[in-house]
Design a protein around this motif. Structure first.
Motif, PDB file in Angstrom:
ATOM      1  N   VAL A  42       0.845  -1.199   0.000  1.00 42.58           N
ATOM      2  CA  VAL A  42       0.000   0.000   0.000  1.00 42.58           C
ATOM      3  C   VAL A  42       0.876   1.244   0.000  1.00 42.58           C
ATOM      4  O   VAL A  42       0.644   2.210  -0.748  1.00 42.58           O
ATOM      5  CB  VAL A  42      -0.939   0.012   1.223  1.00 42.58           C
ATOM      6  N   LEU A  43       1.892   1.221   0.835  1.00 43.60           N
ATOM      7  CA  LEU A  43       2.785   2.381   0.938  1.00 43.60           C
ATOM      8  C   LEU A  43       3.558   2.615  -0.347  1.00 43.60           C
ATOM      9  O   LEU A  43       3.714   3.753  -0.788  1.00 43.60           O
ATOM     10  CB  LEU A  43       3.748   2.170   2.112  1.00 43.60           C
ATOM     11  N   ILE A  44       4.013   1.541  -0.981  1.00 41.58           N
ATOM     12  CA  ILE A  44       4.772   1.695  -2.218  1.00 41.58           C
ATOM     13  C   ILE A  44       3.889   2.236  -3.338  1.00 41.58           C
ATOM     14  O   ILE A  44       4.334   3.024  -4.178  1.00 41.58           O
ATOM     15  CB  ILE A  44       5.451   0.368  -2.637  1.00 41.58           C
ATOM     16  N   PHE A  45       2.611   1.834  -3.364  1.00 47.13           N
ATOM     17  CA  PHE A  45       1.680   2.392  -4.352  1.00 47.13           C
ATOM     18  C   PHE A  45       1.433   3.874  -4.094  1.00 47.13           C
ATOM     19  O   PHE A  45       1.382   4.687  -5.021  1.00 47.13           O
ATOM     20  CB  PHE A  45       0.359   1.619  -4.340  1.00 47.13           C
ATOM     21  N   PHE A  46       1.291   4.218  -2.825  1.00 47.58           N
ATOM     22  CA  PHE A  46       1.080   5.618  -2.459  1.00 47.58           C
ATOM     23  C   PHE A  46       2.298   6.457  -2.840  1.00 47.58           C
ATOM     24  O   PHE A  46       2.167   7.539  -3.432  1.00 47.58           O
ATOM     25  CB  PHE A  46       0.818   5.720  -0.956  1.00 47.58           C
ATOM     26  N   VAL A  47       3.472   5.951  -2.522  1.00 49.45           N
ATOM     27  CA  VAL A  47       4.713   6.669  -2.850  1.00 49.45           C
ATOM     28  C   VAL A  47       4.902   6.754  -4.366  1.00 49.45           C
ATOM     29  O   VAL A  47       5.365   7.778  -4.881  1.00 49.45           O
ATOM     30  CB  VAL A  47       5.918   5.964  -2.186  1.00 49.45           C
ATOM     31  N   SER A  48       4.531   5.685  -5.079  1.00 44.51           N
ATOM     32  CA  SER A  48       4.643   5.699  -6.540  1.00 44.51           C
ATOM     33  C   SER A  48       3.797   6.821  -7.137  1.00 44.51           C
ATOM     34  O   SER A  48       4.195   7.479  -8.109  1.00 44.51           O
ATOM     35  CB  SER A  48       4.210   4.357  -7.131  1.00 44.51           C
ATOM     36  N   PHE A  49       2.633   7.031  -6.544  1.00 48.66           N
ATOM     37  CA  PHE A  49       1.770   8.114  -7.002  1.00 48.66           C
ATOM     38  C   PHE A  49       2.443   9.472  -6.784  1.00 48.66           C
ATOM     39  O   PHE A  49       2.433  10.340  -7.661  1.00 48.66           O
ATOM     40  CB  PHE A  49       0.432   8.058  -6.252  1.00 48.66           C
ATOM     41  N   LEU A  50       3.053   9.627  -5.610  1.00 46.04           N
ATOM     42  CA  LEU A  50       3.743  10.887  -5.323  1.00 46.04           C
ATOM     43  C   LEU A  50       4.938  11.080  -6.253  1.00 46.04           C
ATOM     44  O   LEU A  50       5.195  12.197  -6.726  1.00 46.04           O
ATOM     45  CB  LEU A  50       4.218  10.908  -3.864  1.00 46.04           C
ATOM     46  N   ILE A  51       5.666   9.994  -6.523  1.00 44.87           N
ATOM     47  CA  ILE A  51       6.823  10.081  -7.420  1.00 44.87           C
ATOM     48  C   ILE A  51       6.384  10.454  -8.832  1.00 44.87           C
ATOM     49  O   ILE A  51       7.039  11.243  -9.516  1.00 44.87           O
ATOM     50  CB  ILE A  51       7.589   8.734  -7.428  1.00 44.87           C
ATOM     51  N   SER A  52       5.253   9.870  -9.264  1.00 41.18           N
ATOM     52  CA  SER A  52       4.745  10.208 -10.600  1.00 41.18           C
ATOM     53  C   SER A  52       4.358  11.676 -10.682  1.00 41.18           C
ATOM     54  O   SER A  52       4.597  12.341 -11.689  1.00 41.18           O
ATOM     55  CB  SER A  52       3.554   9.316 -10.962  1.00 41.18           C
ATOM     56  N   GLN A  53       3.783  12.183  -9.577  1.00 44.21           N
ATOM     57  CA  GLN A  53       3.458  13.607  -9.536  1.00 44.21           C
ATOM     58  C   GLN A  53       4.717  14.449  -9.600  1.00 44.21           C
ATOM     59  O   GLN A  53       4.776  15.484 -10.282  1.00 44.21           O
ATOM     60  CB  GLN A  53       2.668  13.925  -8.260  1.00 44.21           C
ATOM     61  N   ASN A  54       5.742  14.002  -8.889  1.00 40.19           N
ATOM     62  CA  ASN A  54       7.021  14.711  -8.890  1.00 40.19           C
ATOM     63  C   ASN A  54       7.662  14.683 -10.275  1.00 40.19           C
ATOM     64  O   ASN A  54       8.220  15.678 -10.749  1.00 40.19           O
ATOM     65  CB  ASN A  54       7.957  14.071  -7.864  1.00 40.19           C
ATOM     66  N   PHE A  55       7.560  13.513 -10.933  1.00 36.57           N
ATOM     67  CA  PHE A  55       8.100  13.383 -12.284  1.00 36.57           C
ATOM     68  C   PHE A  55       7.406  14.335 -13.253  1.00 36.57           C
ATOM     69  O   PHE A  55       8.049  15.019 -14.052  1.00 36.57           O
ATOM     70  CB  PHE A  55       7.939  11.936 -12.762  1.00 36.57           C
ATOM     71  N   LEU A  56       6.071  14.370 -13.168  1.00 34.48           N
ATOM     72  CA  LEU A  56       5.318  15.270 -14.043  1.00 34.48           C
ATOM     73  C   LEU A  56       5.665  16.727 -13.776  1.00 34.48           C
ATOM     74  O   LEU A  56       5.774  17.540 -14.702  1.00 34.48           O
ATOM     75  CB  LEU A  56       3.811  15.041 -13.849  1.00 34.48           C
ATOM     76  N   HIS A  57       5.854  17.039 -12.486  1.00 35.65           N
ATOM     77  CA  HIS A  57       6.234  18.405 -12.108  1.00 35.65           C
ATOM     78  C   HIS A  57       7.590  18.765 -12.703  1.00 35.65           C
ATOM     79  O   HIS A  57       7.770  19.848 -13.287  1.00 35.65           O
ATOM     80  CB  HIS A  57       6.260  18.526 -10.587  1.00 35.65           C
ATOM     81  N   ASN A  58       8.582  17.850 -12.562  1.00 38.44           N
ATOM     82  CA  ASN A  58       9.922  18.111 -13.092  1.00 38.44           C
ATOM     83  C   ASN A  58       9.922  18.149 -14.610  1.00 38.44           C
ATOM     84  O   ASN A  58      10.651  18.940 -15.226  1.00 38.44           O
ATOM     85  CB  ASN A  58      10.899  17.035 -12.607  1.00 38.44           C
ATOM     86  N   TRP A  59       9.099  17.280 -15.213  1.00 40.86           N
ATOM     87  CA  TRP A  59       9.008  17.247 -16.677  1.00 40.86           C
ATOM     88  C   TRP A  59       8.451  18.565 -17.199  1.00 40.86           C
ATOM     89  O   TRP A  59       8.950  19.135 -18.169  1.00 40.86           O
ATOM     90  CB  TRP A  59       8.130  16.077 -17.089  1.00 40.86           C
ATOM     91  N   GLN A  60       7.402  19.059 -16.533  1.00 42.36           N
ATOM     92  CA  GLN A  60       6.823  20.340 -16.926  1.00 42.36           C
ATOM     93  C   GLN A  60       7.827  21.469 -16.723  1.00 42.36           C
ATOM     94  O   GLN A  60       7.930  22.383 -17.548  1.00 42.36           O
ATOM     95  CB  GLN A  60       5.558  20.599 -16.108  1.00 42.36           C
TER      96      GLN A  60
END
Length: 343
Positions: free
Chosen positions: A128-146
């Motif tokens: 559960v925690l790894i899925f939650f963190v994966s979501f945050l990382i994806s948000q971070n990736f999108l932020h950095n990509w933008q």
């Protein structure tokens, strides 16, 4: 900086709520009769709560670390696998520490031994925690990509503005007026020198136009154009401008933003007095990985400008994500700029 700094309160609240929900679910699955006091009085609740939220923050810090060590631009799939594996191992390790800690608190006979329920809880909670963190990382990736797209667009805009201003500066009436006057004078007294002057003037124009679509040029290309630009001023100012060159260790294939030298030469000439009694002394030292341009300080009235300053030149290095940026040093006697050569 990682995304937690931007939306800190929101992510923390989400992590807190999720950890509370999981705590209740775990107690509901392990006890026949679920009670609020049972959850509050159990030390596992607090340790589990701290573990979950601490792991969330730790995972985001790990993400920030990997942003520096292995940026997404280099290898997206490899970066994702390595980062998630690192986080998952740390999560499991700390969960084991959490269970052992609870065991010591409860005075369990062998706190280091896990039972089937602890293993199940550990794996479930970690997933559960790894899925939650994966979501945050994806948000971070999108932020950095933008952010990288914005940075690239800013670089393009900066480059276009610099090129336009540089070209406009060469067409500056004051600059052209002086250049044409010198050319006319040389035609009358020294036709051969007039020919060289006209060739240098055309070389300057040509380089500005040719570098329009380039982010970087080699030192060799830059120096040829800058030398032609400097020769125009040497003919115009005569002994009022003195130039010293040291190119014994020049790295001619090193790269830098186009018109960098021209900007520095123009900056020195436009801001300082250059007469026979008070000559302006320019010095250019080529090093293996740097280029040093310096001049003595004798400030005068600025007559015209290229429209591109030292700040814009520094920004171009920053937009290129260069490891080093220009170093500007001004003393009472001189002004010095060190330009890093890029690969």
């Amino acid at each position: 900086m990682f995304i937690l700094n931007r939306k800190k309160n929101g992510w923390l609240i989400l992590s807190l709520v999720l950890s509370l929900v999981l705590t209740v679910l775990l107690f509901a699955s392990s006890e026949a009769k679920l009670s609020f006091m049972g959850i509050v009085s159990n030390p596992f609740s607090y340790v589990y709560f701290i573990w979950f939220n601490l792991m969330t923050i730790t995972a985001l810090r790990i993400d920030a670390y990997w942003n520096k060590v292995m940026p997404w631009e280099h290898s997206k799939s490899r970066r994702l696998v390595v980062e998630l594996m690192t986080i998952f191992i740390i999560i499991l390790a700390f969960f084991y520490i959490t269970i052992v800690t609870v065991g010591f608190i409860r005075n369990v006979e062998n706190p280091f031994r896990l039972n089937a329920f602890s293993i199940t809880v550990g794996i479930f909670s970690s997933l559960v925690l790894i899925f939650f963190v994966s979501f945050l990382i994806s948000q971070n990736f999108l932020h950095n990509w933008q952010a990288s797209i914005t940075r690239l667009e800013t670089l393009k805009k900066e480059k276009m503005e610099s090129e336009y201003n540089a070209l406009q500066a060469q067409l500056n009436p004051h600059f052209l007026f002086n250049s044409l006057n010198v050319l006319i004078s040389e035609i009358d007294y020294n036709p051969q020198e007039a020919k060289a002057f006209a060739l240098n003037l055309s070389h300057v124009y040509r380089f500005v136009l040719q570098s329009k679509d380039k982010t970087l040029v080699t030192l060799e290309e830059e120096w040829k154009a800058a030398h032609a630009f400097l020769d125009l001023h040497l003919v115009r100012l005569g002994d009022g401008l003195q130039f010293e060159l040291d190119d014994h260790s020049a790295n001619w294939q090193g790269k830098l933003p186009p018109l960098s030298l021209q900007i520095l030469f123009e900056n020195a000439i436009k801001h300082n007095v250059a007469t026979i009694k008070k000559p302006l002394k320019l010095q250019l030292i080529f090093k293996e990985n740097d280029l040093v341009v310096s001049n003595n300080l004798q400030k005068g009235k600025t007559l015209y400008s290229m429209g591109i300053g030292l700040e814009a030149l520094t920004n171009r290095y920053k937009f290129l994500n260069a490891e080093k940026i220009p170093v500007i040093l001004e003393t009472k006697e001189d002004f010095k700029v060190t330009l890093p050569l890029l690969k």
